[in-house]
Scaffold this active site. Structure first.
Site, mmCIF file in Angstrom:
data_model
loop_
_atom_site.group_PDB
_atom_site.id
_atom_site.type_symbol
_atom_site.label_atom_id
_atom_site.label_comp_id
_atom_site.label_asym_id
_atom_site.label_seq_id
_atom_site.Cartn_x
_atom_site.Cartn_y
_atom_site.Cartn_z
ATOM 1 N N ASP A 70 0.891 -1.151 0.000
ATOM 2 C CA ASP A 70 0.000 0.000 0.000
ATOM 3 C C ASP A 70 0.929 1.201 0.000
ATOM 4 O O ASP A 70 1.886 1.248 0.772
ATOM 5 C CB ASP A 70 -0.930 0.003 1.211
ATOM 6 C CG ASP A 70 -2.137 0.892 0.945
ATOM 7 O OD1 ASP A 70 -2.806 0.679 -0.092
ATOM 8 O OD2 ASP A 70 -2.415 1.802 1.739
ATOM 9 N N PHE A 148 4.417 6.366 -13.236
ATOM 10 C CA PHE A 148 2.954 6.373 -13.165
ATOM 11 C C PHE A 148 2.518 7.299 -12.027
ATOM 12 O O PHE A 148 3.348 7.895 -11.324
ATOM 13 C CB PHE A 148 2.409 4.957 -12.952
ATOM 14 C CG PHE A 148 2.703 4.362 -11.598
ATOM 15 C CD1 PHE A 148 3.957 3.824 -11.316
ATOM 16 C CD2 PHE A 148 1.734 4.330 -10.600
ATOM 17 C CE1 PHE A 148 4.228 3.277 -10.068
ATOM 18 C CE2 PHE A 148 1.995 3.772 -9.345
ATOM 19 C CZ PHE A 148 3.249 3.245 -9.084
ATOM 20 N N ASP A 151 4.190 10.557 -10.217
ATOM 21 C CA ASP A 151 5.607 10.704 -10.580
ATOM 22 C C ASP A 151 5.935 12.034 -11.274
ATOM 23 O O ASP A 151 6.983 12.630 -10.988
ATOM 24 C CB ASP A 151 6.058 9.532 -11.468
ATOM 25 C CG ASP A 151 6.318 8.272 -10.655
ATOM 26 O OD1 ASP A 151 6.424 8.357 -9.417
ATOM 27 O OD2 ASP A 151 6.419 7.184 -11.269
ATOM 28 N N ARG A 177 9.465 2.324 -2.941
ATOM 29 C CA ARG A 177 9.241 0.893 -3.194
ATOM 30 C C ARG A 177 10.564 0.136 -3.124
ATOM 31 O O ARG A 177 10.641 -0.963 -2.561
ATOM 32 C CB ARG A 177 8.571 0.742 -4.568
ATOM 33 C CG ARG A 177 7.957 -0.624 -4.845
ATOM 34 C CD ARG A 177 6.890 -0.559 -5.928
ATOM 35 N NE ARG A 177 5.684 0.080 -5.450
ATOM 36 C CZ ARG A 177 5.279 1.294 -5.846
ATOM 37 N NH1 ARG A 177 5.942 1.976 -6.742
ATOM 38 N NH2 ARG A 177 4.189 1.814 -5.311
#
Ligand code: ITT
Length: 202
Positions: A70, A148, A151, A177
């Site tokens: 998440d 995406f 960004d 991430r």
């Protein structure tokens, strides 16, 4: 080779995970390989709870160790919105970006961070969660076509390119991430005895 389900329907995330985990001895399977899966409601009150809900649901349904993330953007001047509501902030990426820029207006405080919490689940329980963050600023207008989501308006500290102007390889070196993945890999390596057994049970 151990199989791990990437519990996401976000193809951009999936692509990043495949690259981030390319050197690991893991076969990444996608939810698209399991028919009939219904995504659980993300009704947790923070990133870790939502990641755990997604990972556990997938692990139970697929009967295979699974991970989910998440993630989202926290903008300081907007009381850390959109946060866990990042995907639901407006109907598409363009509208979501427009909303952030409108709400920020000419506020001089442009500080923001991306957050990613990964949860790993197996054998009917969440094994652990891992958090990664990257700090930066929100610029005045979108720049770049890579990546995406948010960004194009996020300039990471120390860079003069937005996440959407960086290559996938560059983003994967510094992103929220990537940091969460590095922690997860460290954990899996340290606890490999346990995880090996759990993986082998399936
Ligand atoms: P899954 O739940 O299926 O994984 P999702 O897109 O709904 O996909 P989230 O609920 O975690 O995932 O929402 C994350 C949102 O935060 C995502 O849709 C983007 O708008 C934003 N986001 C997260 N990571 C991002 C990144 O690396 N770059 C840009 N935006 C990001």
């Amino acid at each position: 080779m151990a199989q791990l389900v990437a519990a996401t329907y976000n193809m951009h995330k999936l692509e990043e995970y495949k690259e981030l985990l390319a050197d690991q001895n893991i076969e990444i399977v996608s939810l698209n390989d399991y028919s009939g899966y219904e995504e659980p409601e993300e009704n947790g009150k923070n990133f870790a709870e939502n990641a755990s809900i997604k990972a556990l649901e997938a692990a139970n349904y697929c009967d295979t160790p699974s991970f989910a993330d998440d993630s989202g953007l926290e903008v300081e001047a907007l009381d850390n919105a959109p946060g866990i509501y990042s995907a639901r902030y407006a109907e598409n990426d363009e509208a979501r970006i427009a909303r952030i820029l409108k709400e920020l207006g000419d506020n001089p405080n442009r500080r923001a961070r991306f957050v990613c919490v990964i949860a790993i689940a197996a054998n009917g329980e969440v094994i652990e969660t891992f958090r990664g963050e990257v700090n930066g600023v929100i610029i005045d207008a979108p720049r770049g076509d890579n990546g995406f989501g948010y960004d194009p308006i996020f300039l990471p500290d120390g860079y003069d390119k937005t996440f959407a102007e960086l290559s996938a390889e560059e983003k994967n070196k510094i992103s929220h991430r990537a940091k969460a993945v590095a922690k997860a890999i460290g954990f899996v390596e340290e606890e490999m005895g346990i995880l090996d057994d759990e993986f082998d049970d399936f």
